[in-house]
Design a protein around this motif. Structure first.
Motif, PDB file in Angstrom:
ATOM      1  N   ALA A 124       0.967  -1.315  -0.088  1.00  0.00           N
ATOM      2  CA  ALA A 124      -0.069   0.126  -0.029  1.00  0.00           C
ATOM      3  C   ALA A 124       0.736   1.343  -0.158  1.00  0.00           C
ATOM      4  O   ALA A 124       0.450   2.330  -0.642  1.00  0.00           O
ATOM      5  CB  ALA A 124      -1.083  -0.203   1.149  1.00  0.00           C
ATOM      6  N   ALA A 125       1.965   1.361   0.575  1.00  0.00           N
ATOM      7  CA  ALA A 125       2.937   2.437   0.620  1.00  0.00           C
ATOM      8  C   ALA A 125       3.474   2.811  -0.695  1.00  0.00           C
ATOM      9  O   ALA A 125       3.597   3.834  -1.058  1.00  0.00           O
ATOM     10  CB  ALA A 125       4.017   2.271   1.690  1.00  0.00           C
ATOM     11  N   LEU A 126       3.699   1.781  -1.395  1.00  0.00           N
ATOM     12  CA  LEU A 126       4.107   1.815  -2.678  1.00  0.00           C
ATOM     13  C   LEU A 126       3.296   2.315  -3.607  1.00  0.00           C
ATOM     14  O   LEU A 126       3.527   3.080  -4.607  1.00  0.00           O
ATOM     15  CB  LEU A 126       4.788   0.380  -3.183  1.00  0.00           C
ATOM     16  CG  LEU A 126       5.449   0.515  -4.529  1.00  0.00           C
ATOM     17  CD1 LEU A 126       6.749   1.418  -4.794  1.00  0.00           C
ATOM     18  CD2 LEU A 126       5.945  -0.795  -4.957  1.00  0.00           C
ATOM     19  N   PHE A 127       2.151   1.856  -3.462  1.00  0.00           N
ATOM     20  CA  PHE A 127       1.032   2.575  -4.381  1.00  0.00           C
ATOM     21  C   PHE A 127       0.738   3.904  -4.158  1.00  0.00           C
ATOM     22  O   PHE A 127       0.570   4.683  -4.946  1.00  0.00           O
ATOM     23  CB  PHE A 127      -0.406   1.735  -4.224  1.00  0.00           C
ATOM     24  CG  PHE A 127      -1.359   2.230  -5.213  1.00  0.00           C
ATOM     25  CD1 PHE A 127      -1.248   1.521  -6.594  1.00  0.00           C
ATOM     26  CD2 PHE A 127      -2.369   3.109  -4.663  1.00  0.00           C
ATOM     27  CE1 PHE A 127      -2.460   1.955  -7.348  1.00  0.00           C
ATOM     28  CE2 PHE A 127      -3.238   3.473  -5.632  1.00  0.00           C
ATOM     29  CZ  PHE A 127      -3.297   2.949  -7.065  1.00  0.00           C
ATOM     30  N   THR A 128       0.753   4.209  -2.785  1.00  0.00           N
ATOM     31  CA  THR A 128       0.583   5.601  -2.301  1.00  0.00           C
ATOM     32  C   THR A 128       1.578   6.691  -2.922  1.00  0.00           C
ATOM     33  O   THR A 128       1.470   7.561  -3.403  1.00  0.00           O
ATOM     34  CB  THR A 128       0.701   5.831  -0.887  1.00  0.00           C
ATOM     35  OG1 THR A 128      -0.418   5.001  -0.488  1.00  0.00           O
ATOM     36  CG2 THR A 128       0.365   7.185  -0.399  1.00  0.00           C
TER      37      THR A 128
END
Length: 530
Positions: A394-398
């Motif tokens: 999720a952090a990478l997508f953000t």
């Protein structure tokens, strides 16, 4: 160098001959293939739905407030003013180059094929990422409306494993639907988009009015920094909180992207670009102000974590809150549709010039629907594939969704900077000669053009630096991955490197595609060398 064709006088009585748009397009060297089924309101809706303040302010209010406190409100008018300078330049270009894939077309006609290609490349990447970012927002809304929308697990949070997986499923379903709508044709797209935008405008007005009837404090709240800093110490938090507005106020150029499908585009597109941005700026500013005035508390921490949904449910109750959430879900859907449409026209425009791999297939237009179907499928498939990154990352997508806004600003700069260079050499030259389809004067900034252009360039460069600055609190708030800290620099650098390699390889294969374009001025019309 390219030539900007001028139009001959319209038929008597003020009516516009339908063949006028076709003649104008041939003046740029293209045969009419797309269907002109978009009127003034649908053109406005394309830009307004890309910005989609009901979607983006709803999502990002907490981000801005958490860094800047209530005074982060002032980032909104500042970003709006900067983007309006950009939009004024775009409106002038839309009147002179009413072509699909406008960022690519404007950039290459103002500079050269190389700069134009990179503007198009950067824009395509940004639009694909933005489609994914818009579609995944359904996860923030739908499970709150009905628990049955949580198809996987029971934790709807995007940061959880089940929430991330469910977000991918919901987002992929939405992208599949918007792809089908785009493939069916521009008329259906315009109807769906215009209907959704009408509902979104109603929703924005409802939010503003209802919250203003439930205020806790006066408008002076916007001068409260909420303990995030004071004096020069507030500059840093203020700049970070400005990213909220910068993420929102983009995409108003979509009316230009659809110029070849718009009736009387030289007249309509410049006006709808400005109207879409103005409506978004005013509506978004009122939503921010009303939310700050109506929030039950500014200090309990919930505004910084839950944002606008917290204010709505607290003030309007569960039923009223859910009704507005349904409107937000509609706004997310039409936002995704508008972005995908704009992205597909960018791919089509570049493929039509033979400057993309598989151009022969990508430039085909269905004779039945008058729509380039394959580009819509490519953009949709790319966005759906990007959604998969959200599973367990999720952090990478953000970080990816944050960087896509940097890419949009870079693409805009690849138009405004060459335009400033051309202005310094006397552009435009045709005042008093070229006309709109209705016989009126083309939109022009006149003697203010240089000033507006300089402000647009300075704002754009400043915001690119602000958006791309490797701040851990933006790109790696958990502090778990060093590469996320520098993700903006790595992503933009990697995208430009990949683009450079693709450009060199494709140019070697098809050098004829990169010869300077010449266009034909309609018989009896005068023009200017651009």
């Amino acid at each position: 160098m390219s030539t900007t064709p001028a139009l001959s006088a319209p038929p008597p009585g003020g009516a516009v001959d339908p063949s006028t748009d076709a003649t104008d397009l041939r003046g740029f060297g293209y045969e009419p293939e797309l269907r002109r089924g978009i009127g003034s309101y649908a053109s406005f809706a394309a830009g307004f739905s890309f910005v989609s303040i009901l979607t983006t302010v709803f999502q990002l209010f907490a981000f801005g407030f958490s860094f800047g406190g209530p005074a982060f409100f002032w980032t909104w008018p500042l970003v709006f003013a900067g983007q309006f300078m950009v939009a004024l330049n775009f409106a002038e270009l839309a009147a002179r180059y009413p072509l699909s894939g406008c960022i690519y077309q404007w950039s290459r006609r103002l500079s050269n094929a190389t700069v134009g290609w990179f503007a198009g490349w950067v824009m395509i990447i940004a639009q694909i990422a933005t489609v994914a970012a818009a579609a995944i927002a359904l996860q923030v809304v739908l499970p709150s409306i009905w628990s049955g929308f949580q198809l996987v697990g029971d934790d709807p949070a995007l940061t959880s494993s089940s929430g991330a997986t469910n977000a991918v499923i919901l987002g992929s379903i939405l992208i599949a639907v918007t792809t089908v709508v785009n493939v069916i044709g521009v008329r259906l797209m315009a109807i769906v988009n215009s209907t959704g935008v009408t509902l979104e405008i109603i929703g924005v007005l409802a939010v503003v009015v209802l919250l203003l009837f439930n205020t806790e404090r006066g408008p002076g709240v916007v001068f409260d920094t909420g303990g995030t800093g004071s004096g020069l110490g507030y500059v840093g938090p203020f700049l970070v909180s400005a990213l909220m507005a910068a993420y929102v106020v983009v995409g108003f150029d979509s009316a230009g992207e659809l110029s070849e499908e718009t009736r009387d585009p030289r007249h309509i597109a410049p006006r709808t670009i400005l109207r879409a941005l103005a409506a978004s700026g005013i509506g978004g500013g009122l939503m921010l102000l009303a939310a700050l005035m109506a929030a039950p508390s500014l200090t309990d921490g919930r505004l910084a974590t839950e944002g606008l949904p917290y204010v709505l449910t607290s003030r309007l109750g569960e039923t009223g809150g859910k009704i507005l959430l349904i409107d937000v879900a509609i706004a997310i859907a039409v936002c995704t549709l508008a972005i995908q449409t704009a992205g597909s026209r960018m791919v089509f425009s570049m493929a039509r010039d033979g400057v993309l791999p598989f151009s022969a297939a990508l430039r085909k237009v269905s004779p039945r629907t008058g729509t380039p179907a394959l580009p819509a499928i490519v953009v949709g498939a790319g966005a759906a594939g990007l959604l998969l990154v959200n599973i367990g990352q999720a952090a990478l997508f953000t970080a990816i969704t944050s960087v896509c806004i940097v890419m949009l600003y870079i693409a805009y700069a690849l138009v405004t900077v060459p335009l400033l260079v051309r202005r310094s050499k006397g552009w435009p030259h045709e005042e008093g000669i070229a006309r709109t389809e209705r016989g009126g004067r083309l939109f022009a900034l006149g003697r203010f053009g240089i000033v507006v252009n300089v402000l647009a360039v300075l704002y754009g460069i400043g915001m690119i630096l602000n958006l791309g600055w490797p701040r851990p609190e933006v790109y790696d708030p958990a502090g778990g991955h060093w590469y996320l800290h520098y993700f903006s620099l790595l992503f933009v650098g990697g995208a430009l490197l990949a683009g450079g390699l693709a450009y060199l390889r494709y140019r070697t294969r098809s050098p004829h595609s990169w010869r300077p374009l010449t266009t034909v001025v309609p018989a009896g019309a005068e023009g200017e060398t651009a």
